[in-house]
Design a protein around this motif. Structure first.
Motif, PDB file in Angstrom:
ATOM      1  N   TYR A 250       0.847  -1.192   0.000  1.00 32.33           N
ATOM      2  CA  TYR A 250       0.000   0.000   0.000  1.00 32.33           C
ATOM      3  C   TYR A 250       0.883   1.243   0.000  1.00 32.33           C
ATOM      4  O   TYR A 250       1.937   1.268   0.632  1.00 32.33           O
ATOM      5  N   TRP A 251       0.416   2.266  -0.727  1.00 36.57           N
ATOM      6  CA  TRP A 251       1.135   3.539  -0.741  1.00 36.57           C
ATOM      7  C   TRP A 251       0.795   4.360   0.503  1.00 36.57           C
ATOM      8  O   TRP A 251      -0.364   4.483   0.865  1.00 36.57           O
ATOM      9  N   THR A 252       1.832   4.876   1.121  1.00 34.81           N
ATOM     10  CA  THR A 252       1.682   5.813   2.228  1.00 34.81           C
ATOM     11  C   THR A 252       2.498   7.068   1.876  1.00 34.81           C
ATOM     12  O   THR A 252       3.274   7.060   0.910  1.00 34.81           O
ATOM     13  N   ILE A 253       2.333   8.123   2.646  1.00 37.27           N
ATOM     14  CA  ILE A 253       3.072   9.351   2.343  1.00 37.27           C
ATOM     15  C   ILE A 253       4.589   9.137   2.394  1.00 37.27           C
ATOM     16  O   ILE A 253       5.306   9.555   1.465  1.00 37.27           O
ATOM     17  N   PRO A 254       5.153   8.464   3.422  1.00 35.53           N
ATOM     18  CA  PRO A 254       6.614   8.235   3.408  1.00 35.53           C
ATOM     19  C   PRO A 254       7.066   7.427   2.195  1.00 35.53           C
ATOM     20  O   PRO A 254       8.125   7.712   1.621  1.00 35.53           O
ATOM     21  N   LYS A 255       6.274   6.426   1.806  1.00 31.77           N
ATOM     22  CA  LYS A 255       6.666   5.612   0.663  1.00 31.77           C
ATOM     23  C   LYS A 255       6.576   6.411  -0.629  1.00 31.77           C
ATOM     24  O   LYS A 255       7.407   6.248  -1.534  1.00 31.77           O
ATOM     25  N   LEU A 256       5.589   7.272  -0.744  1.00 31.57           N
ATOM     26  CA  LEU A 256       5.478   8.113  -1.936  1.00 31.57           C
ATOM     27  C   LEU A 256       6.631   9.114  -2.018  1.00 31.57           C
ATOM     28  O   LEU A 256       7.125   9.411  -3.109  1.00 31.57           O
ATOM     29  N   VAL A 257       7.055   9.635  -0.881  1.00 33.89           N
ATOM     30  CA  VAL A 257       8.217  10.535  -0.857  1.00 33.89           C
ATOM     31  C   VAL A 257       9.455   9.783  -1.341  1.00 33.89           C
ATOM     32  O   VAL A 257      10.242  10.291  -2.160  1.00 33.89           O
ATOM     33  N   MET A 258       9.630   8.557  -0.845  1.00 35.95           N
ATOM     34  CA  MET A 258      10.773   7.740  -1.255  1.00 35.95           C
ATOM     35  C   MET A 258      10.723   7.444  -2.745  1.00 35.95           C
ATOM     36  O   MET A 258      11.738   7.558  -3.449  1.00 35.95           O
ATOM     37  N   GLU A 259       9.566   7.093  -3.239  1.00 40.07           N
ATOM     38  CA  GLU A 259       9.391   6.793  -4.664  1.00 40.07           C
ATOM     39  C   GLU A 259       9.689   8.023  -5.513  1.00 40.07           C
ATOM     40  O   GLU A 259      10.335   7.931  -6.570  1.00 40.07           O
ATOM     41  N   ALA A 260       9.229   9.195  -5.077  1.00 34.36           N
ATOM     42  CA  ALA A 260       9.478  10.434  -5.826  1.00 34.36           C
ATOM     43  C   ALA A 260      10.972  10.747  -5.880  1.00 34.36           C
ATOM     44  O   ALA A 260      11.497  11.151  -6.930  1.00 34.36           O
ATOM     45  N   LEU A 261      11.684  10.556  -4.765  1.00 35.45           N
ATOM     46  CA  LEU A 261      13.126  10.826  -4.745  1.00 35.45           C
ATOM     47  C   LEU A 261      13.885   9.864  -5.656  1.00 35.45           C
ATOM     48  O   LEU A 261      14.819  10.264  -6.365  1.00 35.45           O
ATOM     49  N   ILE A 262      13.494   8.585  -5.643  1.00 34.19           N
ATOM     50  CA  ILE A 262      14.154   7.601  -6.514  1.00 34.19           C
ATOM     51  C   ILE A 262      13.921   7.952  -7.981  1.00 34.19           C
ATOM     52  O   ILE A 262      14.854   7.953  -8.799  1.00 34.19           O
ATOM     53  N   ASN A 263      12.661   8.255  -8.335  1.00 34.52           N
ATOM     54  CA  ASN A 263      12.351   8.610  -9.723  1.00 34.52           C
ATOM     55  C   ASN A 263      13.081   9.878 -10.157  1.00 34.52           C
ATOM     56  O   ASN A 263      13.595   9.960 -11.277  1.00 34.52           O
ATOM     57  N   LEU A 264      13.125  10.858  -9.263  1.00 35.08           N
ATOM     58  CA  LEU A 264      13.792  12.120  -9.596  1.00 35.08           C
ATOM     59  C   LEU A 264      15.296  11.912  -9.790  1.00 35.08           C
ATOM     60  O   LEU A 264      15.887  12.428 -10.749  1.00 35.08           O
ATOM     61  N   GLY A 265      15.904  11.140  -8.897  1.00 31.31           N
ATOM     62  CA  GLY A 265      17.336  10.893  -9.013  1.00 31.31           C
ATOM     63  C   GLY A 265      17.680  10.145 -10.299  1.00 31.31           C
ATOM     64  O   GLY A 265      18.623  10.519 -11.020  1.00 31.31           O
ATOM     65  N   ALA A 266      16.910   9.092 -10.611  1.00 31.80           N
ATOM     66  CA  ALA A 266      17.166   8.335 -11.841  1.00 31.80           C
ATOM     67  C   ALA A 266      16.908   9.197 -13.071  1.00 31.80           C
ATOM     68  O   ALA A 266      17.638   9.115 -14.066  1.00 31.80           O
ATOM     69  N   ALA A 267      15.869  10.041 -13.030  1.00 33.04           N
ATOM     70  CA  ALA A 267      15.531  10.886 -14.180  1.00 33.04           C
ATOM     71  C   ALA A 267      16.651  11.875 -14.486  1.00 33.04           C
ATOM     72  O   ALA A 267      17.024  12.062 -15.656  1.00 33.04           O
ATOM     73  N   VAL A 268      17.195  12.505 -13.464  1.00 33.63           N
ATOM     74  CA  VAL A 268      18.265  13.485 -13.672  1.00 33.63           C
ATOM     75  C   VAL A 268      19.481  12.822 -14.322  1.00 33.63           C
ATOM     76  O   VAL A 268      20.083  13.356 -15.269  1.00 33.63           O
ATOM     77  N   ILE A 269      19.843  11.629 -13.821  1.00 27.29           N
ATOM     78  CA  ILE A 269      21.008  10.934 -14.376  1.00 27.29           C
ATOM     79  C   ILE A 269      20.752  10.516 -15.827  1.00 27.29           C
ATOM     80  O   ILE A 269      21.600  10.708 -16.712  1.00 27.29           O
TER      81      ILE A 269
END
Length: 316
Positions: free
Chosen positions: A237-256
């Motif tokens: 299940y998605w929770t706010i902490p997990k969504l924050v983690m997912e957003a950071l992972i996606n953002l980091g991979a996207a920039v690279i």
């Protein structure tokens, strides 16, 4: 009586040995009762045709044998959800292995044999389907009738998470796609660590030097994403902490990835003089560059989408 003996023998062959005598005795008694009824009504011995008609009315020997045994099914209703999930992950595993094999073939020869890729995926998929289905057939029809295991016995209503949005449950497809793509790219980026040295020395192409400088950082992001994917498999299940983690992972991979997509070359020829140059390397670079760019854009969009979902959950 020879016809009856042949019929009883055929029924016995479809029965477990421990129950053959009991069931065939009961069945023979039923057949003889039917023939005795004909004898009393007709006041004569039943003809061969009447004997055959009684046996036909009973049914095919295999059907009759099955009627005396507990019902069997390919996959029981209780295990069917787990069966579907196992097939799902099995297909993902096959897809990962197929892509890895395809990538190794490309690195070795520079050729993109999509027909061989499709054939390999189909054959591995059929084998995976057969193995998983065979295992669940045994689980659904255990020897002796006692269940081998119960996958749903260790759950508690108190552990069910509070859900306010329909999208909060992480689907198996979402988990599978994320995990498969992360594992595939991690293995592809670090092929030199797991491929035999003699295979690496025969590669026709390799990553360009500017790309290799970013591989450790991107690999770190992939490892974090893989561990995060395992967490999602346990807590779906998605929770706010997990969504924050997912957003950071996606953002980091996207920039690279967006940075890498701007390099003039992603793949270059190896320095091995015994390996023939790859004729389609320029085309492959265009394809890889465009693919890396659009994957980066998609991850950037998903990071924004996760932020929107965080805003939605924060309002509930």
């Amino acid at each position: 009586m020879e016809t009856i003996d042949r019929y009883m023998h055929a029924v016995a062959q479809a029965l477990p040995e421990r129950r053959r005598d009991e069931i065939t005795r009961e069945l023979r008694a039923n057949i003889l009762d039917s023939l005795e009824s004909i004898r009393e009504q007709q006041e004569r011995e039943p003809t061969a045709g009447e004997v055959a008609a009684v046996l036909v009315a009973l049914g095919h020997p295999q059907q009759v044998a099955a009627s005396f045994l507990p019902p069997q099914q390919l996959v029981s209703a209780d295990l069917f959800p787990l069966y579907k999930q196992s097939l799902h992950y099995g297909v993902i595993l096959v897809f990962i292995l197929g892509l890895i094999q395809f990538a190794i073939s490309f690195l070795n020869s520079g050729s993109m044999d999509f027909i061989d890729l499709f054939h390999g995926l189909v054959m591995k998929g059929l084998i995976t389907f057969a193995v998983i289905t065979g295992l669940f057939y045994v689980f659904s029809n255990p020897p002796g009738g006692k269940p081998l295991f119960n996958p749903y016995q260790c759950w508690s209503p108190e552990k069910l998470p509070p859900v306010s949005r329909s999208w909060q449950r992480i689907s198996s497809a979402e988990q599978g796609v994320d995990f498969a793509s992360d594992l595939f790219f991690l293995l592809l980026l670090n092929y030199s660590f797991w491929m035999p040295l003699e295979h690496v020395s025969r590669l026709a192409v390799m990553f360009a030097d500017p790309v290799r400088e970013w591989i450790p950082l991107l690999s770190g992001v992939m490892i974090v994403s893989l561990l995060f994917g395992l967490w999602n498999m346990v807590y779906q299940y998605w929770t706010i902490p997990k969504l924050v983690m997912e957003a950071l992972i996606n953002l980091g991979a996207a920039v690279i990835l967006l940075k890498v997509s701007r390099f003039e070359q992603i793949l270059v020829h190896t320095d091995n003089p015994s390996v023939e140059p790859v004729e389609i390397l320029e085309l492959a670079n265009h394809i890889f560059s465009a693919g890396v760019f659009w994957v980066g854009m998609w991850l950037m969009f998903m990071a924004g989408w996760n932020l929107y979902r965080i805003w939605q959950l924060s309002r509930t």
